[in-house]
Design a protein around this motif. Structure first.
Motif, PDB file in Angstrom:
ATOM      1  N   ARG A   1      -3.400   8.122 -37.297  1.00  0.00           N
ATOM      2  CA  ARG A   1      -3.575   9.590 -37.373  1.00  0.00           C
ATOM      3  C   ARG A   1      -4.424   9.971 -36.458  1.00  0.00           C
ATOM      4  NH1 ARG A   1      -4.306   9.419 -42.350  1.00  0.00           N
ATOM      5  NH2 ARG A   1      -6.719   9.644 -42.416  1.00  0.00           N
ATOM      6  N   ASP A   2      -5.440   9.374 -36.264  1.00  0.00           N
ATOM      7  CA  ASP A   2      -6.605   9.840 -35.184  1.00  0.00           C
ATOM      8  C   ASP A   2      -5.839   9.865 -33.786  1.00  0.00           C
ATOM      9  OD1 ASP A   2      -8.457  10.163 -37.024  1.00  0.00           O
ATOM     10  OD2 ASP A   2      -9.369   8.367 -36.431  1.00  0.00           O
ATOM     11  N   LEU A   3      -5.124   8.949 -33.619  1.00  0.00           N
ATOM     12  CA  LEU A   3      -4.608   8.652 -31.838  1.00  0.00           C
ATOM     13  C   LEU A   3      -3.315   9.830 -31.714  1.00  0.00           C
ATOM     14  CD1 LEU A   3      -4.514   6.833 -29.444  1.00  0.00           C
ATOM     15  CD2 LEU A   3      -3.178   5.142 -30.419  1.00  0.00           C
ATOM     16  N   SER A   4      -2.432   9.866 -32.917  1.00  0.00           N
ATOM     17  CA  SER A   4      -1.563  10.897 -32.753  1.00  0.00           C
ATOM     18  C   SER A   4      -2.201  12.145 -32.858  1.00  0.00           C
ATOM     19  CB  SER A   4      -0.617  11.012 -33.915  1.00  0.00           C
ATOM     20  OG  SER A   4      -1.384  11.106 -35.244  1.00  0.00           O
ATOM     21  N   ASN A   5      -3.354  12.500 -33.384  1.00  0.00           N
ATOM     22  CA  ASN A   5      -3.866  13.840 -33.144  1.00  0.00           C
ATOM     23  C   ASN A   5      -4.322  14.076 -31.871  1.00  0.00           C
ATOM     24  OD1 ASN A   5      -3.099  14.657 -35.878  1.00  0.00           O
ATOM     25  ND2 ASN A   5      -5.198  14.121 -36.778  1.00  0.00           N
ATOM     26  N   LEU A   6      -5.057  12.953 -31.487  1.00  0.00           N
ATOM     27  CA  LEU A   6      -5.736  12.980 -30.147  1.00  0.00           C
ATOM     28  C   LEU A   6      -4.432  13.399 -28.931  1.00  0.00           C
ATOM     29  CD1 LEU A   6      -8.309  12.570 -28.302  1.00  0.00           C
ATOM     30  CD2 LEU A   6      -7.516  10.283 -28.117  1.00  0.00           C
ATOM     31  N   LEU A   7      -3.335  12.773 -28.998  1.00  0.00           N
ATOM     32  CA  LEU A   7      -2.429  12.776 -28.116  1.00  0.00           C
ATOM     33  C   LEU A   7      -1.356  13.745 -28.447  1.00  0.00           C
ATOM     34  CD1 LEU A   7      -1.874   8.835 -27.231  1.00  0.00           C
ATOM     35  CD2 LEU A   7      -3.038  10.669 -25.879  1.00  0.00           C
ATOM     36  N   LYS A   8      -1.379  14.352 -29.490  1.00  0.00           N
ATOM     37  CA  LYS A   8      -0.581  15.606 -29.892  1.00  0.00           C
ATOM     38  C   LYS A   8       1.097  14.987 -30.214  1.00  0.00           C
ATOM     39  CE  LYS A   8      -3.644  18.656 -30.145  1.00  0.00           C
ATOM     40  NZ  LYS A   8      -4.791  17.876 -29.845  1.00  0.00           N
ATOM     41  N   ILE A   9       1.002  13.870 -30.644  1.00  0.00           N
ATOM     42  CA  ILE A   9       2.339  13.125 -30.852  1.00  0.00           C
ATOM     43  C   ILE A   9       2.663  12.760 -32.105  1.00  0.00           C
ATOM     44  CG2 ILE A   9       2.216  12.453 -28.302  1.00  0.00           C
ATOM     45  CD1 ILE A   9       1.489   9.336 -29.553  1.00  0.00           C
ATOM     46  N   SER A  10       3.895  12.247 -32.438  1.00  0.00           N
ATOM     47  CA  SER A  10       4.335  11.949 -33.892  1.00  0.00           C
ATOM     48  C   SER A  10       3.823  10.445 -33.873  1.00  0.00           C
ATOM     49  CB  SER A  10       5.541  11.890 -34.022  1.00  0.00           C
ATOM     50  OG  SER A  10       6.104  11.190 -35.356  1.00  0.00           O
ATOM     51  N   PRO A  11       3.048   9.871 -35.124  1.00  0.00           N
ATOM     52  CA  PRO A  11       2.495   8.692 -35.228  1.00  0.00           C
ATOM     53  C   PRO A  11       3.596   7.520 -35.301  1.00  0.00           C
ATOM     54  CG  PRO A  11       1.785   9.964 -37.253  1.00  0.00           C
ATOM     55  CD  PRO A  11       2.675  10.878 -36.370  1.00  0.00           C
ATOM     56  N   GLU A  12       4.944   7.768 -35.277  1.00  0.00           N
ATOM     57  CA  GLU A  12       5.935   6.968 -35.063  1.00  0.00           C
ATOM     58  C   GLU A  12       6.206   6.466 -33.579  1.00  0.00           C
ATOM     59  OE1 GLU A  12       6.335   9.541 -36.806  1.00  0.00           O
ATOM     60  OE2 GLU A  12       6.273   8.415 -38.993  1.00  0.00           O
ATOM     61  N   GLU A  13       5.758   7.472 -32.524  1.00  0.00           N
ATOM     62  CA  GLU A  13       5.708   7.045 -31.335  1.00  0.00           C
ATOM     63  C   GLU A  13       4.634   5.992 -30.669  1.00  0.00           C
ATOM     64  OE1 GLU A  13       5.981  10.331 -28.502  1.00  0.00           O
ATOM     65  OE2 GLU A  13       6.074  11.609 -30.313  1.00  0.00           O
ATOM     66  N   ILE A  14       3.763   5.536 -31.568  1.00  0.00           N
ATOM     67  CA  ILE A  14       2.593   4.856 -31.338  1.00  0.00           C
ATOM     68  C   ILE A  14       3.248   3.268 -31.652  1.00  0.00           C
ATOM     69  CG2 ILE A  14       0.256   3.934 -31.881  1.00  0.00           C
ATOM     70  CD1 ILE A  14      -0.371   7.022 -32.864  1.00  0.00           C
ATOM     71  N   ILE A  15       3.201   2.292 -30.776  1.00  0.00           N
ATOM     72  CA  ILE A  15       3.438   0.933 -30.757  1.00  0.00           C
ATOM     73  C   ILE A  15       2.482   0.271 -31.462  1.00  0.00           C
ATOM     74  CG2 ILE A  15       4.286  -1.000 -29.450  1.00  0.00           C
ATOM     75  CD1 ILE A  15       5.111   1.003 -27.073  1.00  0.00           C
ATOM     76  N   LEU A  16       2.585  -0.466 -32.413  1.00  0.00           N
ATOM     77  CA  LEU A  16       1.780  -1.351 -33.167  1.00  0.00           C
ATOM     78  C   LEU A  16       1.967  -2.880 -32.556  1.00  0.00           C
ATOM     79  CD1 LEU A  16       2.273   0.043 -36.805  1.00  0.00           C
ATOM     80  CD2 LEU A  16       0.828   0.678 -35.015  1.00  0.00           C
ATOM     81  N   THR A  17       1.099  -3.298 -32.386  1.00  0.00           N
ATOM     82  CA  THR A  17       0.994  -4.777 -31.713  1.00  0.00           C
ATOM     83  C   THR A  17      -0.218  -5.594 -32.140  1.00  0.00           C
ATOM     84  OG1 THR A  17       1.205  -5.756 -29.781  1.00  0.00           O
ATOM     85  CG2 THR A  17      -0.242  -4.249 -29.672  1.00  0.00           C
ATOM     86  N   SER A  18      -0.060  -7.017 -32.037  1.00  0.00           N
ATOM     87  CA  SER A  18      -1.052  -7.950 -32.018  1.00  0.00           C
ATOM     88  C   SER A  18      -1.199  -8.739 -30.958  1.00  0.00           C
ATOM     89  CB  SER A  18      -0.920  -8.786 -33.471  1.00  0.00           C
ATOM     90  OG  SER A  18      -1.855  -9.897 -33.270  1.00  0.00           O
ATOM     91  N   ALA A  19      -2.022  -8.538 -29.924  1.00  0.00           N
ATOM     92  CA  ALA A  19      -2.145  -9.354 -28.419  1.00  0.00           C
ATOM     93  C   ALA A  19      -2.419 -10.833 -28.860  1.00  0.00           C
ATOM     94  CB  ALA A  19      -3.184  -8.750 -27.808  1.00  0.00           C
ATOM     95  N   LYS A  20      -3.168 -11.078 -30.236  1.00  0.00           N
ATOM     96  CA  LYS A  20      -3.308 -12.394 -30.122  1.00  0.00           C
ATOM     97  C   LYS A  20      -2.166 -13.221 -30.716  1.00  0.00           C
ATOM     98  CE  LYS A  20      -6.243 -15.155 -33.358  1.00  0.00           C
ATOM     99  NZ  LYS A  20      -7.352 -15.055 -34.410  1.00  0.00           N
ATOM    100  N   THR A  21      -1.202 -12.670 -31.781  1.00  0.00           N
ATOM    101  CA  THR A  21      -0.009 -13.426 -32.164  1.00  0.00           C
ATOM    102  C   THR A  21       1.329 -13.239 -31.225  1.00  0.00           C
ATOM    103  OG1 THR A  21       0.705 -11.702 -33.495  1.00  0.00           O
ATOM    104  CG2 THR A  21      -0.980 -13.408 -34.333  1.00  0.00           C
ATOM    105  N   GLY A  22       1.320 -11.934 -30.446  1.00  0.00           N
ATOM    106  CA  GLY A  22       2.278 -11.578 -29.687  1.00  0.00           C
ATOM    107  C   GLY A  22       3.378 -10.685 -30.239  1.00  0.00           C
ATOM    108  N   VAL A  23       2.881 -10.237 -31.538  1.00  0.00           N
ATOM    109  CA  VAL A  23       3.856  -9.179 -32.334  1.00  0.00           C
ATOM    110  C   VAL A  23       3.922  -7.751 -31.494  1.00  0.00           C
ATOM    111  CG1 VAL A  23       4.282  -7.861 -34.384  1.00  0.00           C
ATOM    112  CG2 VAL A  23       3.851 -10.089 -34.513  1.00  0.00           C
ATOM    113  N   GLY A  24       4.903  -7.361 -31.062  1.00  0.00           N
ATOM    114  CA  GLY A  24       5.179  -5.835 -30.457  1.00  0.00           C
ATOM    115  C   GLY A  24       4.744  -5.843 -29.072  1.00  0.00           C
TER     116      GLY A  24
END
Length: 611
Positions: free
Chosen positions: A145-168
């Protein structure tokens, strides 16, 4: 083939996982074989691996296939600490897109905002990514929510990832190919390449890191630096793999290196434009970078005076790949020949000191860090003062100006009161406050959870930020607050020179510029510390702090007393008293003849001058 090139960088707050994400990119694109892979692969300095932070920007070229098409991805990994924001700005000028990385556990932080502002100034495509989703006890919805409000975008546009495991991770590269625009330029125009970094090689000379905007370049051609008119022959060109990998040529849109024949380190400057000499007319100079403004100044002196030339050569080499470093020669009556150096912050100073010790084997004595003051004389003249020894006669001075910083502090709302009290102690001025959360979800500002986060804007004197402000900010906020700062302007200050006298002789290296109302406390701290670290002499030594002719704090270091009764093995007590009285008269006679010279060891300078 510039339409198949994508240039981008990773920007984030410190410790949000930039280097780990870069590792996954290298693995996914098979740029580095699995058997050679190691954590923080792009962090080339041992110091970076030890501290777990990125200090230097590092470029790498990767090949990535998407939907049957092979793309050239040029990544620049950037630092996250506020002291190295100049490295970030140089990286952003060489790319068309940026991955904005946010830690799922910590959320948006102060340097996240600062780096986002820099990216928007360059009009870059921003790809929002939330990292570390594999961690337990994270508040993922709040971060989204904080990142979407900051960039004025939908939360669905944010990519979720784990750099440690490689997900996303693969999804991020797909977004880079899709959203980052290909570089523009004409390969048939004269060469125009921006120098964004450089290193010095003992055998091949200066190696410059460039982004090509127009034209192309290959080995054997002549090049010219447009800013200082230096000319050189190209010995080799190539890309970063991430080691230097030789290529036939560099063309429009590519990021790579040029090995020059230059041995003079000062011939190349970060931000300069490189062109070739094949065409009769020279192209326009690229915009380059805003000049870095050093904020912290300190004296660097070799502990062994004979190393002064070695120190000069080392600083020149560091200056080549650290454009924000400033230095000029100076001489101290106590410490000998050295350099007055300017840094972006205290961490920058600490890193330079460590690099000089590790890479060049030079041990340093460092004087008290200070800021640069502007002196306005009564006759209208102006002068910049970097150290206390340059303080002029107060009767000639109209006013003294000190630098101020605009500071952004991001913290949970429940710590706002404590932070405001702290900033008031540091002479800060409140500007404004913004709340980033949603009261309907996070709870009221003063509620039991303090769910919202506050972004507080302050103006604070730069000199006070140099002390222990950041440590105290972390303390009063239980470690949750983060801050970023930038230069604001110069303002009038009531400061005065504090002299330290040892054996009634002023010690130049201990002099400092302090606020008039804090002079006593500074003086008391220094004389008490000197009493502990100075070696005893054959006479009593006075240690004093003075403002002009007025002593504001003093201590006495007692004289060495030889055990004159050691040879006694018995007899009447009067024999013992006779020897002690004789010693007392000798000490008194020594004081009447005047005090001697006190040699202050380097250890004492280090103990006192280190805040």
């Amino acid at each position: 083939m510039s339409f198949l090139i994508r240039n981008f960088c990773i920007i984030a707050h410190v410790d949000h996982g930039k280097s780990t994400l870069a590792d996954r990119f290298l693995e996914l694109t098979k740029t580095i074989p699995q058997n050679k892979m190691q954590p923080q692969y792009l962090d080339r300095m041992p110091l970076e691996r030890e501290r777990g932070i990125t200090i230097k920007l590092q470029p790498v070229t990767m090949e990535y296939a998407s939907k049957g098409v092979s793309y050239m991805l040029n990544l620049i990994d950037t630092p996250g600490h506020v002291d190295f924001s100049y490295e970030v700005s140089r990286s952003l000028a060489a790319v068309e897109g940026a991955i904005l990385l946010v830690d799922a556990g910590q959320g948006v932080q102060a340097q996240t905002l600062a780096n986002l502002y820099l990216a928007r100034q360059q009009d870059l495509a921003v790809i929002p990514v939330i990292n570390k989703i594999d961690l337990p006890n994270i508040d993922l919805e709040t971060s989204k929510r904080d990142l979407s409000n900051l960039l004025k975008i939908s939360p669905e546009e944010i990519i979720l990832t784990s750099a440690k495991t490689g997900v996303g991770v693969e999804k991020i590269l797909e977004e880079v190919v899709k959203k980052v625009p290909p570089p523009q330029g004409n390969p048939y125009q004269p060469l125009r390449a921006l120098i964004f970094d450089s290193v010095y090689d003992e055998y091949r000379g200066v190696i410059i890191f460039v982004r090509v905007f127009d034209g192309q370049i290959k080995a054997g051609e002549k090049i010219k630096m447009l800013a200082n008119a230096a000319e050189a022959e190209v010995l080799e060109v190539g890309i970063f793999a991430p080691e230097l990998k030789k290529q036939d040529n560099l063309s429009v849109g590519q990021i790579g290196y040029i090995v020059t024949s230059l041995k003079e380190i000062d011939k190349t400057r970060v931000g300069d434009t490189v062109t070739d000499l094949k065409f009769s007319t020279l192209p326009e100079i690229l915009a380059g970078y805003q000049e870095a403004r050093p904020m912290v100044f300190a004296g660097l002196y070799p502990q062994q005076g004979a190393y002064i030339n070695k120190l000069r050569a080392a600083l020149q080499k560091l200056k080549l790949n650290d454009a924000s470093l400033f230095f000029e020669p100076e001489r101290s009556s106590a410490l000998g020949f050295g350099f007055r150096a300017g840094f972006l912050g205290l961490l920058h100073l600490d890193i330079i000191k460590e690099r000089l010790k590790r890479e060049f084997n030079i041990d340093l004595v460092i004087t008290t860090p200070s800021v640069a003051y502007q002196i306005i004389y009564k006759n209208g003249e102006e002068e910049t003062m970097h150290r206390a020894q340059e303080m002029p006669d107060p009767s000639q001075v109209e006013k003294i100006l000190e630098p101020w910083a605009k500071v952004e502090i991001l913290s949970p709302t429940k710590h706002v009161g404590a932070i405001m009290e702290l900033v008031n102690e540091y002479k800060g001025r409140f500007v404004s406050i913004e709340y980033l959360g949603d009261p309907s979800v996070d709870g009221p500002v003063n509620g039991p959870t303090g769910g919202q986060r506050a972004l507080i804007h302050y103006h604070i004197p730069f000199a006070l930020l140099l002390a222990d402000f950041y440590d105290k900010l972390k303390s009063v906020s239980s470690g949750y607050a983060s801050m970023s700062y930038d230069f604001l302007d110069y303002e009038s200050a009531d400061v005065i020179k504090l002299d330290i006298l040892v054996a009634e002789e002023p010690v130049e290296a201990f002099a400092s510029i302090v606020y008039r109302d804090d002079a006593y406390f500074h003086g008391r701290r220094i004389v008490e510390k000197l009493k502990k670290v100075l070696p005893k002499q054959m006479f009593e030594v006075k240690i004093q702090a003075a403002l002009g002719g007025k002593i504001v704090a003093a201590e006495r270091l007692p004289a060495i007393r030889k055990d004159v009764t050691a040879k006694l093995y018995g007899g009447d007590v009067t024999r013992k008293m006779k020897l002690l009285n004789k010693q007392k008269k000798g000490k008194k006679k020594m004081m009447q003849r005047g005090v001697g010279k006190v040699d202050i060891p380097p250890e004492a300078y280090l103990a006192v001058l280190k805040k």
